[in-house]
Design an enzyme around this catalytic site. Structure first.
Site, short mmCIF file in Angstrom:
data_model
loop_
_atom_site.label_atom_id
_atom_site.label_comp_id
_atom_site.label_asym_id
_atom_site.label_seq_id
_atom_site.Cartn_x
_atom_site.Cartn_y
_atom_site.Cartn_z
N ARG A 13 0.84 -1.20 0.00
CA ARG A 13 0.00 0.00 0.00
C ARG A 13 0.88 1.26 0.00
NH1 ARG A 13 -0.79 4.68 2.74
NH2 ARG A 13 -0.33 3.55 4.68
N ASP A 14 1.49 1.58 1.11
CA ASP A 14 2.28 2.81 1.19
C ASP A 14 3.53 2.75 0.33
OD1 ASP A 14 2.72 5.36 2.04
OD2 ASP A 14 3.52 4.83 3.99
N HIS A 35 4.26 4.45 12.71
CA HIS A 35 4.52 4.46 11.28
C HIS A 35 5.59 5.51 11.01
CE1 HIS A 35 3.23 4.09 6.95
NE2 HIS A 35 3.73 5.33 6.90
N HIS A 56 8.79 7.23 8.65
CA HIS A 56 9.50 7.44 7.39
C HIS A 56 10.93 7.86 7.72
CE1 HIS A 56 6.19 7.37 4.28
NE2 HIS A 56 5.53 7.26 5.42
N CYS A 88 4.05 9.72 0.76
CA CYS A 88 2.68 10.21 0.71
C CYS A 88 2.50 11.15 -0.47
CB CYS A 88 2.33 10.94 2.01
SG CYS A 88 0.67 11.65 2.01
N ASN A 127 9.38 4.75 3.52
CA ASN A 127 9.21 4.18 4.84
C ASN A 127 10.53 3.55 5.30
OD1 ASN A 127 5.98 3.94 5.18
ND2 ASN A 127 6.54 3.50 3.07
#
Length: 313
Positions: free
Chosen positions: A14-15, A210, A212, A244, A253
């Site tokens: 996903r990310d 979460h 980065h 993002c 990430n």
């Protein structure tokens, strides 16, 4: 989450993909998920139920999940997560094989309006509705507090502001709360401060982070979270891909393989089956070619050490 240790939540499908220039076809995304699951991944943010006009890289969520189911590799202990931004997304997720949803609630109005087209107050209303939809479908619910460590538009975010939004989320009765460093500005002292907002207890939701690595603080933050002395889940992306689309200069990430090397060498317990580090580096190299994008993880370049991430002798 188990009673102790660190749980890895793989967010690469996903990310890891949503900010890349190249949009992968459904079949390639299915292959990525299959390789991760076969390699030991047990909790994975597999898809995002957002409008394809907003994030075209995430189009076809239902097709991806159907394709993964057809491979036959998803066992009972594999938890597929669908990211949602509103109740409509939760309704879509409830009709699939996802076992939980992750609702993203930014803590600043400016980011929320640019990312989700509504104020924080409006997003909290959507999160409450999505939670009810998920509960009716017997799904787990996580809420991610985006830009908790700093906002690209509003600047520094205070602990008091995060606590204010957190209190509203806790009133929904969610299973887990994640504090997200969406643009990679966070430092370890913030990790500790946010953990203190979520005291341990039988009725307290799980704690998740979460991170980065935009400013090379992602792994320091992860280590701080992993050594808080309480159960915690950490998001990471195979290869360190990600970012993002709505946050300028938000790079990848923290990488799953690099994080697992850190935890394993540091003798921090990892819950569930430990993923195959060599297999992860293979997935990263393959994904790099599919995306025509370089791998940010370092383990595949430097190799393992001390029996961690090394080829068997």
């Amino acid at each position: 989450m188990s009673e102790s240790g660190v749980e890895i939540v793989e967010v690469g499908p996903r990310d890891g993909l949503q900010n890349e220039d190249r949009t992968l076809p459904v079949a390639t995304r299915v292959k990525m998920l299959r390789r991760l699951v076969v390699g030991g991944t047990r909790r994975v943010e597999a898809v995002s139920f957002v409008h394809p006009d907003r994030v075209p890289q995430m189009a076809g969520a239902e097709e991806v999940l159907d394709g993964l189911a057809a491979t036959g590799v998803v066992a009972e202990d594999v938890r597929l997560i669908g990211l949602v931004l509103n109740d409509r997304g939760a309704q879509r997720a409830a009709a699939t094989s996802c076992r939980e949803i992750n609702v993203v609630v930014p803590v600043t109005d400016e980011f929320c309006r640019r990312n989700q087209g509504r104020s924080v107050e409006g997003m909290l209303e959507q999160a409450a509705a999505a939670t009810q939809t998920a509960r009716a479908a017997e799904m787990g619910v996580s809420v991610t507090l985006a830009v908790a460590f700093g906002c690209p538009f509003s600047g520094t975010v205070g602990v008091d502001r995060v606590a204010e939004v957190l209190d509203r989320v806790l009133a929904m009765g969610v299973d887990e709360v994640a504090f997200a460093d969406t643009i990679g500005v966070g430092v370890p002292s913030q990790v500790t401060s946010y953990a203190a907002l979520l005291p341990t207890g039988a009725s307290t939701p799980g704690l998740r982070y979460h991170f980065h690595n935009t400013r090379n603080t992602g792994y320091a933050n992860a280590w701080t979270a992993a050594t808080l002395g309480r159960p915690v889940a950490l998001d990471s992306s195979v290869g360190g891909f990600g970012g993002c689309p709505f946050a300028p200069a938000a790079t990848g990430n923290i990488a799953t393989e690099d994080l697992l090397y850190l935890l394993t060498r540091g003798e921090v317990p990892v819950t569930g089956p430990v993923q195959d580090l060599l297999g992860l580096t293979d997935v990263s190299a393959w994904l790099s070619k599919e995306l025509d994008s370089s791998v940010d993880a370092l383990l595949g370049r430097a190799g393992g050490f001390g029996g961690v991430g090394e080829e068997p002798s």
